[in-house]
Structure formats: structure tokens, C-alpha cells
Design a protein around this motif. Structure first.
Motif, PDB file in Angstrom:
ATOM      1  N   MET A  46      34.634  46.365  34.646  1.00  8.51           N
ATOM      2  CA  MET A  46      33.289  46.606  35.360  1.00  8.51           C
ATOM      3  C   MET A  46      33.256  46.129  36.609  1.00  8.51           C
ATOM      4  SD  MET A  46      30.070  44.226  33.749  1.00  8.51           S
ATOM      5  CE  MET A  46      31.002  44.634  32.296  1.00  8.51           C
ATOM      6  N   THR A  47      32.840  47.161  37.479  1.00  7.28           N
ATOM      7  CA  THR A  47      32.727  46.614  38.996  1.00  7.28           C
ATOM      8  C   THR A  47      31.521  47.167  39.374  1.00  7.28           C
ATOM      9  OG1 THR A  47      33.927  46.783  40.943  1.00  7.28           O
ATOM     10  CG2 THR A  47      33.969  48.648  39.819  1.00  7.28           C
ATOM     11  N   ALA A  96      24.822  29.017  33.012  1.00  4.69           N
ATOM     12  CA  ALA A  96      24.898  30.424  32.349  1.00  4.69           C
ATOM     13  C   ALA A  96      25.901  31.197  33.025  1.00  4.69           C
ATOM     14  CB  ALA A  96      23.780  31.338  32.237  1.00  4.69           C
ATOM     15  N   ASN A  97      26.622  32.060  32.187  1.00  2.00           N
ATOM     16  CA  ASN A  97      27.676  32.935  33.188  1.00  2.00           C
ATOM     17  C   ASN A  97      27.141  34.173  33.542  1.00  2.00           C
ATOM     18  OD1 ASN A  97      30.251  31.713  31.810  1.00  2.00           O
ATOM     19  ND2 ASN A  97      29.516  32.527  29.649  1.00  2.00           N
ATOM     20  N   LEU A  98      27.800  34.458  34.720  1.00  2.00           N
ATOM     21  CA  LEU A  98      27.356  35.599  35.419  1.00  2.00           C
ATOM     22  C   LEU A  98      28.197  36.930  34.817  1.00  2.00           C
ATOM     23  CD1 LEU A  98      27.695  34.440  39.069  1.00  2.00           C
ATOM     24  CD2 LEU A  98      25.617  35.072  38.064  1.00  2.00           C
ATOM     25  N   TYR A  99      27.592  38.108  34.852  1.00  2.48           N
ATOM     26  CA  TYR A  99      28.310  39.329  34.329  1.00  2.48           C
ATOM     27  C   TYR A  99      29.644  39.483  35.085  1.00  2.48           C
ATOM     28  CZ  TYR A  99      24.846  39.975  30.954  1.00  2.48           C
ATOM     29  OH  TYR A  99      24.216  39.950  29.691  1.00  2.48           O
ATOM     30  N   PRO A 100      30.590  40.171  34.815  1.00  2.00           N
ATOM     31  CA  PRO A 100      31.715  40.357  35.741  1.00  2.00           C
ATOM     32  C   PRO A 100      31.620  41.628  36.460  1.00  2.00           C
ATOM     33  CG  PRO A 100      32.499  40.753  33.716  1.00  2.00           C
ATOM     34  CD  PRO A 100      31.044  40.169  33.529  1.00  2.00           C
ATOM     35  N   ALA A 101      30.388  42.112  36.706  1.00  2.00           N
ATOM     36  CA  ALA A 101      30.105  42.712  37.713  1.00  2.00           C
ATOM     37  C   ALA A 101      30.555  42.299  39.452  1.00  2.00           C
ATOM     38  CB  ALA A 101      28.841  43.772  37.552  1.00  2.00           C
ATOM     39  N   ASN A 122      36.384  35.651  30.134  1.00  2.00           N
ATOM     40  CA  ASN A 122      36.773  34.837  31.228  1.00  2.00           C
ATOM     41  C   ASN A 122      38.291  34.190  30.944  1.00  2.00           C
ATOM     42  OD1 ASN A 122      34.753  35.473  32.805  1.00  2.00           O
ATOM     43  ND2 ASN A 122      33.397  33.644  32.441  1.00  2.00           N
ATOM     44  N   TRP A 123      38.237  33.516  29.869  1.00  2.00           N
ATOM     45  CA  TRP A 123      39.464  32.554  29.192  1.00  2.00           C
ATOM     46  C   TRP A 123      40.553  33.947  29.054  1.00  2.00           C
ATOM     47  CZ3 TRP A 123      42.263  33.156  24.535  1.00  2.00           C
ATOM     48  CH2 TRP A 123      43.302  31.992  24.414  1.00  2.00           C
ATOM     49  N   LEU A 124      40.337  35.117  28.728  1.00  2.00           N
ATOM     50  CA  LEU A 124      41.456  36.052  28.481  1.00  2.00           C
ATOM     51  C   LEU A 124      41.894  36.701  29.901  1.00  2.00           C
ATOM     52  CD1 LEU A 124      39.943  37.956  25.271  1.00  2.00           C
ATOM     53  CD2 LEU A 124      42.100  36.619  25.575  1.00  2.00           C
ATOM     54  N   PHE A 125      40.631  37.186  30.618  1.00  2.00           N
ATOM     55  CA  PHE A 125      41.295  37.789  31.753  1.00  2.00           C
ATOM     56  C   PHE A 125      40.957  37.363  33.246  1.00  2.00           C
ATOM     57  CE2 PHE A 125      39.573  40.676  28.301  1.00  2.00           C
ATOM     58  CZ  PHE A 125      40.764  41.109  27.854  1.00  2.00           C
ATOM     59  N   ALA A 126      40.237  36.233  33.373  1.00  2.00           N
ATOM     60  CA  ALA A 126      40.020  35.534  34.771  1.00  2.00           C
ATOM     61  C   ALA A 126      40.650  34.575  35.070  1.00  2.00           C
ATOM     62  CB  ALA A 126      38.446  35.555  34.872  1.00  2.00           C
ATOM     63  N   GLN A 163      38.526  45.014  31.615  1.00  2.00           N
ATOM     64  CA  GLN A 163      39.320  44.124  32.696  1.00  2.00           C
ATOM     65  C   GLN A 163      40.147  44.848  33.510  1.00  2.00           C
ATOM     66  OE1 GLN A 163      40.248  44.632  29.687  1.00  2.00           O
ATOM     67  NE2 GLN A 163      42.416  44.367  29.597  1.00  2.00           N
ATOM     68  N   GLU A 164      40.282  44.150  34.836  1.00  2.00           N
ATOM     69  CA  GLU A 164      41.559  44.703  35.698  1.00  2.00           C
ATOM     70  C   GLU A 164      42.800  44.307  34.929  1.00  2.00           C
ATOM     71  OE1 GLU A 164      40.756  43.618  39.688  1.00  2.00           O
ATOM     72  OE2 GLU A 164      38.669  43.055  39.273  1.00  2.00           O
TER      73      GLU A 164
END
Length: 449
Positions: A1-2, A100-105, A156-160, A200-201
Motif C-alpha cells: 500500500m502506498t 499506536a501503529n501508523l498504517y504503512p501508507a 512490520n515484523w514480517l516486512f519492515a 508489502q514491497e
């Protein structure tokens, strides 16, 4: 998502970047302002018609609409209460001050590579060089389960997992500066790297050949930015370093004129970078091995032969197909019979990435709605392509697009009238040529810095 692919939503927002409250000798504030340009922060954090950085831009995602946040130093509605540590956590880890987490946009997977010095400069700029705006953006309200922000921790743990940038001693210093900008603040992979099953990228850096290998971005194709040798010789692979610099600085070079999603990026970000940084970016992109050419990809000789044949057939103007006739009537005056266009003015259609993309929607969009290059500091003049939605039927646009995608050695599939109808419906009553005019207003008001 971007978020970047929705930059055109800014059209109609007549704003100037907040005038930084600093003097010419204040290096930290000045550097922070420059880095904010490099990150194109204003693009996603400014709503149509809104104040710069005050948020509220609706960002379409596969999971629903996400609204960008207010990142002005307003204490109640923005980030005025953030400590530098909390600011860094939001930037690099996607974590708000309240935990809180931000959305990965928000492209924090890319921003994770920022150095401490650059995070500090950005913090100083946003706290001291941006005017606070007491405005609350709409709340993001996604459906279940995407409204459960805690679940982003697993994402986040998987992709960031991008580490803080460490320059490689094996590359020239300027190339490494380019790598830092491309992988980090420029977040080029957000658009130009394929996405996986969880949006995810599929790669965050050049350790994987997926990185910057090209991706679908809504209805547009974001082409490969891998500029080394070993591919089919098209696109960035066929550009030298100076051509890439020219494109990023002006939106034009000997091979292409910008259109679609990249227009705003150049207008508001890359055209304001230094020539040295642009050269570093270009050197880095040229260091990446190109995508391997498909087995059935035409050779350069085959493409030249096809170009000569197409040019001769159009020049003779006998036994023309509907698509060929439409091209001569509507396009040849600017793009010519050989499809070469006019250098730094009209893009070539011969080998054009948009024309050869698997998804023809971007080409259809351009035919229907037109396009206009940005007004940049070095080339303020704009010479637009008109839209033909008023003039051509769905069948005619399909015939024209099919011709363009198959002429001069191009190898795109045929286009159907139903595909044109879908793009026309999406454009509705406000085709891009109107939005592009408003983009021109943006370019005139986008800050003097």
C-alpha cells in the motif's frame, strides 16, 4: 500500500510550502527543509485546497480510504507535542506518540534507513520551520479486521526490516549518496517495486532483483528503474547518467517527457534537488543490473526494422487500418511517423514504457485526458498534450491504442473498447486535462525556497 500513486489528488490545492522561519546561516533548518523536499512529504500530507502538511489527503488502499495526518507543529492536531525520539519512531518504525501503529501508507519501511543526523534535521524543520495548523484531518475508519492497528505489528515484523543506512566502501561516495536517497527518503520502491500478497514491497533494497523492477500502480505502469545492462535496452537501461539527471530535474530528456504519476514527484520533489544529489541517484540506478529481457523480446535490430516499416507505411498513407488513420489524424503532427516525438517536448512512442506496459490503462488515460509536464525551476514552460475524450469514441481509442502498442517494434497487446470505457468512467466529468491545469496552479504557487 502506498500513497504516492494518489498524488494527483493534490490537484486544485493552491498552496505554497510553509516559509521556513530560519536565516540563510541556519544549516540544520535549511537541511531539514531540503530533506523534506527529497521525501516529498508535502504530497501526501496536504489535502486538496488545504494547508501544507496539515493532512487530510484521502489515500486509496486495497483495504479502504486512509487519511494522511497533520504533521505541522500544532500541539493539539499535529505533532507539536512529539519529542525527537517519538518523531523518529513515527518516521522509522511507523509508531505514533501514543504507541499506536501508523498504517504503512506512510513509507516508514523506507524511511527506516534515515541517519540520526537527518532525522534530527527533519525534526528541527518541522518543529521550527513549518507553520502550525490547528486543523483535524478526518479519522481513518477501515473495516474489520484492518481497523485493528495492533495487527500491523505482525506486518512490520514480517516486512519492515530496513536497517539504518550504512554506506558501502566498495562503491563511489556519490553513488552511495544516491542509494541512500533512492532507498530512503525518495522511497522510490513504493511505486517501482512489485507488491506481495500483503501489499508489502517484495524488496526494500538492491539485495533482491525485485527491487525497482517495475510495478502496476493503479491504472499506471511504474517502469523498472534498474538502469544497468543485460535487459532489452529500453527505458532507463538505454539512458545515460545525464539523461536521468535531466529527467528528474526537468521532467524531460532526449528519450522521454514525464506524464502520469511521476509528474507531481518531479514538480514538488526531484526538480528541487541539487545536481550533485541527482547525479548520485542516476549513478546508483545505472549500477543496478537491468531486468533480464524476455525470451521473445525483439532485438534492437528488429525494432529498428519495424520502425522503418511503420514509418514508410504511414508516409505512403495507403491501405491504412483504423488505428493508423487515427494516428495520422490526431498524433503524427507531434509524435511523427517514426514515433520518435520531439526531444524534450513530445515523448517518443517508439519503445515507450507506457505503450508497452502489460496494462494499457495508463496509455488509454493519456489519450482520453491528455497530459502536461510540470513547470520546474529550470524549465518553467509547459506544452500540454490535449485530451481526446471529447473527440474519439471508445472503439476509436481502442483502435488507436492498439496501433501505438504494436507499431515501431512495440509489443503491447491489443486494447478493447471495454477497457477504454472503464477508464472513461473512472475519469467521469473531470478528466485529467482539467486536473493538470490545476497542477499548473500548484507549480506556480509551490514555494520559492
Amino acid at each position: 500500500m502506498t500513497a504516492r500513486h494518489l498524488i494527483p489528488l493534490l490537484a486544485g490545492s493552491a498552496f505554497a510550502l510553509a516559509a521556513p522561519a530560519f536565516g540563510a546561516t541556519d544549516d540544520t533548518l535549511e537541511r531539514g527543509a531540503y530533506l523534506a523536499r527529497a521525501g516529498d512529504c508535502v504530497a501526501c500530507h496536504t489535502a486538496p485546497g488545504g494547508e501544507a502538511f496539515a493532512g487530510g489527503l484521502p489515500i486509496e488502499s486495497p483495504f479502504g480510504i486512509i487519511y494522511s495526518t497533520n504533521i505541522t507543529p500544532d500541539d493539539e492536531h499535529g505533532i507539536g507535542g512529539y519529542t525527537e525520539e517519538e518523531f523518529a519512531a513515527a518516521l522509522r518504525d511507523g509508531e505514533r506518540a501514543d504507541g499506536a501503529n501508523l498504517y504503512p501508507a506512510m513509507p516508514y519501511p523506507s524511511y527506516a534507513n534515515l541517519t540520526d543526523d537527518d532525522v534530527h534535521a527533519l525534526y528541527v524543520y518541522f518543529m521550527q520551520g513549518v507553520e502550525p495548523v490547528a486543523e483535524q484531518p478526518p479519522e481513518t475508519d477501515l473495516g474489520f479486521p484492518f481497523n485493528q492497528r495492533w495487527g500491523i505489528s505482525a506486518w512490520n515484523w514480517l516486512f519492515a526490516d530496513q536497517p539504518t543506512f550504512t554506506p558501502s566502501a566498495s562503491n563511489p561516495e556519490l553513488t552511495e549518496r544516491g542509494r541512500y536517497l533512492v532507498q530512503g527518503l525518495g522511497h522510490c520502491g513504493s511505486c517501482h517495486t512489485p507488491r506481495g500478497f500483503a501489499e508489502q514491497e517484495t524488496a526494500l533494497d538492491d539485495s533482491d532483483s525485485d527491487y525497482l523492477a517495475g510495478a502496476n500502480l493503479g491504472e499506471w505502469w511504474a517502469p523498472s528503474l534498474r538502469g544497468g545492462s543485460g535487459g532489452d535496452g529500453r527505458g532507463v537501461e538505454g539512458w545515460d547518467t545525464q539523461a536521468i539527471v535531466d529527467y528528474l530535474k526537468t521532467g524531460r530528456n532526449a528519450h522521454a517527457t514525464v506524464g502520469g504519476e511521476m509528474t507531481s514527484v518531479i514538480a514538488h520533489s526531484t526538480s528541487h534537488l541539487t545536481d550533485k544529489d541527482l547525479t548520485g541517484i542516476a549513478q546508483y540506478l545505472k549500477s543496478l543490473p537491468a531486468n533480464p529481457a524476455a525470451e521473445d523480446a525483439p532485438s534492437a535490430q528488429d525494432r529498428q526494422r519495424a520502425t522503418n516499416e511503420t514509418e514508410a507505411h504511414l508516409t505512403a498513407a495507403k491501405n491504412l487500418s483504423d488505428g493508423e488513420r487515427l494516428y495520422l489524424d490526431n498524433c503524427a503532427a507531434c509524435h511523427f511517423n517514426a514515433g520518435q516525438g520531439a526531444e524534450r517536448v513530445f515523448p517518443p512512442l517508439n519503445g515507450n514504457a507506457l505503450a508497452n506496459a502489460d496494462n494499457p490503462s495508463g496509455l488509454i488515460h493519456t489519450i482520453l485526458a491528455g497530459a502536461k509536464p510540470p513547470a520546474t525551476p529550470t524549465i518553467p514552460a509547459q506544452l500540454p498534450m490535449p485530451g481526446f475524450a471529447w473527440r474519439l469514441s471508445d472503439d476509436e481509442v481502442a483502435s488507436l491504442a492498439t496501433f501505438v502498442r504494436g507499431a515501431w517494434g512495440n509489443d503491447g497487446d491489443a486494447v478493447k473498447a471495454e477497457q477504454v470505457a472503464d477508464v472513461r468512467d473512472e475519469l467521469g466529468d473531470a478528466p485529467l486535462n482539467k486536473a493538470v491545469d490545476r497542477e499548473g496552479e500548484l507549480n506556480q504557487t509551490d514555494g520559492e525556497d
